[in-house]
Design a protein around this motif. Structure first.
Motif, PDB file in Angstrom:
ATOM      1  N   ILE A  12       0.930  38.037  36.208  1.00 12.67           N
ATOM      2  CA  ILE A  12       2.099  38.273  37.065  1.00 12.67           C
ATOM      3  C   ILE A  12       3.001  39.338  36.450  1.00 12.67           C
ATOM      4  CG2 ILE A  12       4.220  37.219  37.970  1.00 12.67           C
ATOM      5  CD1 ILE A  12       2.538  34.590  38.233  1.00 12.67           C
ATOM      6  N   GLU A  13       3.207  39.264  35.159  1.00 11.04           N
ATOM      7  CA  GLU A  13       4.042  40.275  34.499  1.00 11.04           C
ATOM      8  C   GLU A  13       3.430  41.665  34.635  1.00 11.04           C
ATOM      9  OE1 GLU A  13       6.172  37.708  30.946  1.00 11.04           O
ATOM     10  OE2 GLU A  13       4.248  38.681  30.522  1.00 11.04           O
ATOM     11  N   ASP A  14       2.133  41.779  34.317  1.00 13.63           N
ATOM     12  CA  ASP A  14       1.477  43.094  34.322  1.00 13.63           C
ATOM     13  C   ASP A  14       1.394  43.707  35.709  1.00 13.63           C
ATOM     14  OD1 ASP A  14       1.090  42.909  31.581  1.00 13.63           O
ATOM     15  OD2 ASP A  14      -0.992  42.244  31.756  1.00 13.63           O
ATOM     16  N   THR A  15       1.168  42.888  36.715  1.00 17.25           N
ATOM     17  CA  THR A  15       0.948  43.431  38.055  1.00 17.25           C
ATOM     18  C   THR A  15       2.209  43.509  38.898  1.00 17.25           C
ATOM     19  OG1 THR A  15       0.345  41.256  38.946  1.00 17.25           O
ATOM     20  CG2 THR A  15      -1.454  42.667  38.134  1.00 17.25           C
ATOM     21  N   TYR A  16       3.206  42.714  38.596  1.00 20.29           N
ATOM     22  CA  TYR A  16       4.387  42.683  39.453  1.00 20.29           C
ATOM     23  C   TYR A  16       5.675  43.042  38.701  1.00 20.29           C
ATOM     24  CZ  TYR A  16       7.786  41.147  42.903  1.00 20.29           C
ATOM     25  OH  TYR A  16       8.833  41.113  43.788  1.00 20.29           O
ATOM     26  N   TYR A  17       6.027  42.254  37.698  1.00 21.42           N
ATOM     27  CA  TYR A  17       7.333  42.436  37.056  1.00 21.42           C
ATOM     28  C   TYR A  17       7.434  43.696  36.200  1.00 21.42           C
ATOM     29  CZ  TYR A  17       8.778  37.860  38.681  1.00 21.42           C
ATOM     30  OH  TYR A  17       9.112  36.795  39.475  1.00 21.42           O
ATOM     31  N   PHE A  18       6.468  43.937  35.324  1.00 18.28           N
ATOM     32  CA  PHE A  18       6.581  45.091  34.443  1.00 18.28           C
ATOM     33  C   PHE A  18       6.701  46.409  35.209  1.00 18.28           C
ATOM     34  CE2 PHE A  18       4.498  43.161  30.366  1.00 18.28           C
ATOM     35  CZ  PHE A  18       5.516  42.223  30.296  1.00 18.28           C
ATOM     36  N   PRO A  19       5.860  46.645  36.236  1.00 20.40           N
ATOM     37  CA  PRO A  19       6.016  47.912  36.967  1.00 20.40           C
ATOM     38  C   PRO A  19       7.411  48.067  37.597  1.00 20.40           C
ATOM     39  CG  PRO A  19       3.903  46.922  37.486  1.00 20.40           C
ATOM     40  CD  PRO A  19       4.682  45.904  36.685  1.00 20.40           C
ATOM     41  N   LYS A  20       7.981  46.992  38.104  1.00 22.07           N
ATOM     42  CA  LYS A  20       9.325  47.063  38.698  1.00 22.07           C
ATOM     43  C   LYS A  20      10.398  47.257  37.624  1.00 22.07           C
ATOM     44  CE  LYS A  20       8.733  44.611  43.001  1.00 22.07           C
ATOM     45  NZ  LYS A  20       9.693  44.670  44.061  1.00 22.07           N
ATOM     46  N   LEU A  21      10.312  46.494  36.566  1.00 25.36           N
ATOM     47  CA  LEU A  21      11.325  46.564  35.515  1.00 25.36           C
ATOM     48  C   LEU A  21      11.285  47.896  34.768  1.00 25.36           C
ATOM     49  CD1 LEU A  21      10.995  42.923  34.162  1.00 25.36           C
ATOM     50  CD2 LEU A  21      12.990  43.879  35.339  1.00 25.36           C
ATOM     51  N   ALA A  22      10.095  48.462  34.639  1.00 20.54           N
ATOM     52  CA  ALA A  22       9.950  49.721  33.905  1.00 20.54           C
ATOM     53  C   ALA A  22      10.699  50.867  34.574  1.00 20.54           C
ATOM     54  CB  ALA A  22       8.473  50.074  33.755  1.00 20.54           C
ATOM     55  N   THR A  23      10.951  50.753  35.859  1.00 21.60           N
ATOM     56  CA  THR A  23      11.658  51.830  36.570  1.00 21.60           C
ATOM     57  C   THR A  23      13.173  51.685  36.486  1.00 21.60           C
ATOM     58  OG1 THR A  23      11.714  50.643  38.688  1.00 21.60           O
ATOM     59  CG2 THR A  23       9.760  52.006  38.229  1.00 21.60           C
ATOM     60  N   LYS A  24      13.659  50.596  35.989  1.00 21.37           N
ATOM     61  CA  LYS A  24      15.105  50.326  35.967  1.00 21.37           C
ATOM     62  C   LYS A  24      15.871  51.212  34.991  1.00 21.37           C
ATOM     63  CE  LYS A  24      15.021  46.554  38.622  1.00 21.37           C
ATOM     64  NZ  LYS A  24      15.652  46.516  39.919  1.00 21.37           N
ATOM     65  N   ASP A  25      15.250  51.531  33.853  1.00 21.65           N
ATOM     66  CA  ASP A  25      15.951  52.301  32.820  1.00 21.65           C
ATOM     67  C   ASP A  25      14.904  53.087  32.030  1.00 21.65           C
ATOM     68  OD1 ASP A  25      17.399  53.060  30.404  1.00 21.65           O
ATOM     69  OD2 ASP A  25      18.902  51.565  30.983  1.00 21.65           O
ATOM     70  N   VAL A  26      14.904  54.405  32.179  1.00 20.12           N
ATOM     71  CA  VAL A  26      13.866  55.237  31.550  1.00 20.12           C
ATOM     72  C   VAL A  26      13.887  55.147  30.030  1.00 20.12           C
ATOM     73  CG1 VAL A  26      13.725  56.857  33.479  1.00 20.12           C
ATOM     74  CG2 VAL A  26      15.316  57.319  31.602  1.00 20.12           C
ATOM     75  N   ARG A  27      14.990  54.725  29.456  1.00 15.33           N
ATOM     76  CA  ARG A  27      15.066  54.633  28.000  1.00 15.33           C
ATOM     77  C   ARG A  27      14.120  53.580  27.430  1.00 15.33           C
ATOM     78  NH1 ARG A  27      21.253  53.398  27.247  1.00 15.33           N
ATOM     79  NH2 ARG A  27      20.706  52.052  29.005  1.00 15.33           N
ATOM     80  N   ILE A  28      13.720  52.621  28.255  1.00 14.65           N
ATOM     81  CA  ILE A  28      12.899  51.518  27.728  1.00 14.65           C
ATOM     82  C   ILE A  28      11.525  51.420  28.397  1.00 14.65           C
ATOM     83  CG2 ILE A  28      14.900  50.175  26.991  1.00 14.65           C
ATOM     84  CD1 ILE A  28      14.407  48.465  29.565  1.00 14.65           C
ATOM     85  N   ASP A  51      15.803  42.443  43.565  1.00 12.86           N
ATOM     86  CA  ASP A  51      14.567  43.056  44.055  1.00 12.86           C
ATOM     87  C   ASP A  51      13.315  42.541  43.335  1.00 12.86           C
ATOM     88  OD1 ASP A  51      15.249  44.294  41.653  1.00 12.86           O
ATOM     89  OD2 ASP A  51      14.329  46.204  42.245  1.00 12.86           O
ATOM     90  N   LEU A  52      13.475  41.524  42.506  1.00 13.47           N
ATOM     91  CA  LEU A  52      12.337  41.016  41.738  1.00 13.47           C
ATOM     92  C   LEU A  52      11.702  39.779  42.357  1.00 13.47           C
ATOM     93  CD1 LEU A  52      13.769  41.493  38.151  1.00 13.47           C
ATOM     94  CD2 LEU A  52      12.117  42.946  39.339  1.00 13.47           C
ATOM     95  N   GLY A  53      12.293  39.238  43.373  1.00 15.53           N
ATOM     96  CA  GLY A  53      11.708  38.094  44.068  1.00 15.53           C
ATOM     97  C   GLY A  53      12.114  36.768  43.564  1.00 15.53           C
TER      98      GLY A  53
END
Length: 189
Positions: free
Chosen positions: A93-109, A187-189
């Protein structure tokens, strides 16, 4: 310089901990953004830690001959399955859903999510060895001496896996929770 490999690092690089500096762990629960998603995420991590601790303590009891082989084998079978299946589901779930969404929130991380994804693959190799060793334990229940030997090796594997998993979970929490506290979870569900 911090090594990025799960087996060698002691923390994520400071450049990826920029939001943690703004949202330190000690203030998470009092933050108004500490919502159901964060609580759920941290509870899942706590469950994995507890399952590992239970298996380690149960193995210590067996090695000290303070528990019956049948009881020990049942515990390894039950908790081992809960641990492996739950962790695979969680990481998927993290790899397919959460990480891709969260990775776009702040380019620094963004790179931090690549590191966490690689951790999941590294942990998978240890989980495969864990399953093999757990199956050895289960297959040895009829011979107490053989079970003692296999349980000793299983305990060593548990300790190593527990350390790696804890390092990963801490890094994941310290990357993800500050992102959600800063940008929200709507937006994360």
């Amino acid at each position: 310089m911090t090594t990025l490999s799960l087996a060698q690092r002691t923390k994520l690089p400071d450049a990826l901990r920029v939001l943690l500096a703004e949202y330190p762990r000690t203030g998470w629960e009092s933050d108004p953004g500490f919502d159901g998603l964060i609580r759920f995420w941290l509870d899942r991590h706590l469950m994995f830690r507890r399952l590992m601790a239970e298996m380690r303590a149960g193995t210590e009891d067996l090695l000290d001959r303070n528990t019956a082989p049948d009881r020990y084998v049942a515990m390894v079978s039950r908790y081992g399955a809960m641990f492996v299946n739950g962790l695979h589901e969680h990481h998927t779930i993290e790899d397919t859903y959460y990480f891709p969404k969260l990775a776009t929130k702040d380019v620094r991380i963004t790179k931090g999510f690549d590191i966490l994804d690689k951790d999941h693959h590294d942990i998978d190799a240890f989980l495969a060895a864990f399953v093999d060793r757990a199956n050895e334990v289960i297959g040895s229940k009829a011979d107490r001496d053989a079970l003692q030997n296999v349980a000793g090796a299983f305990q060593a594997d548990l300790i190593k896996l527990e350390g790696l998993l804890d390092r990963h979970l801490i890094d994941e929490e310290e990357l993800i929770v500050p992102v959600i506290l800063r940008y929200g979870s709507a937006d994360l569900g």
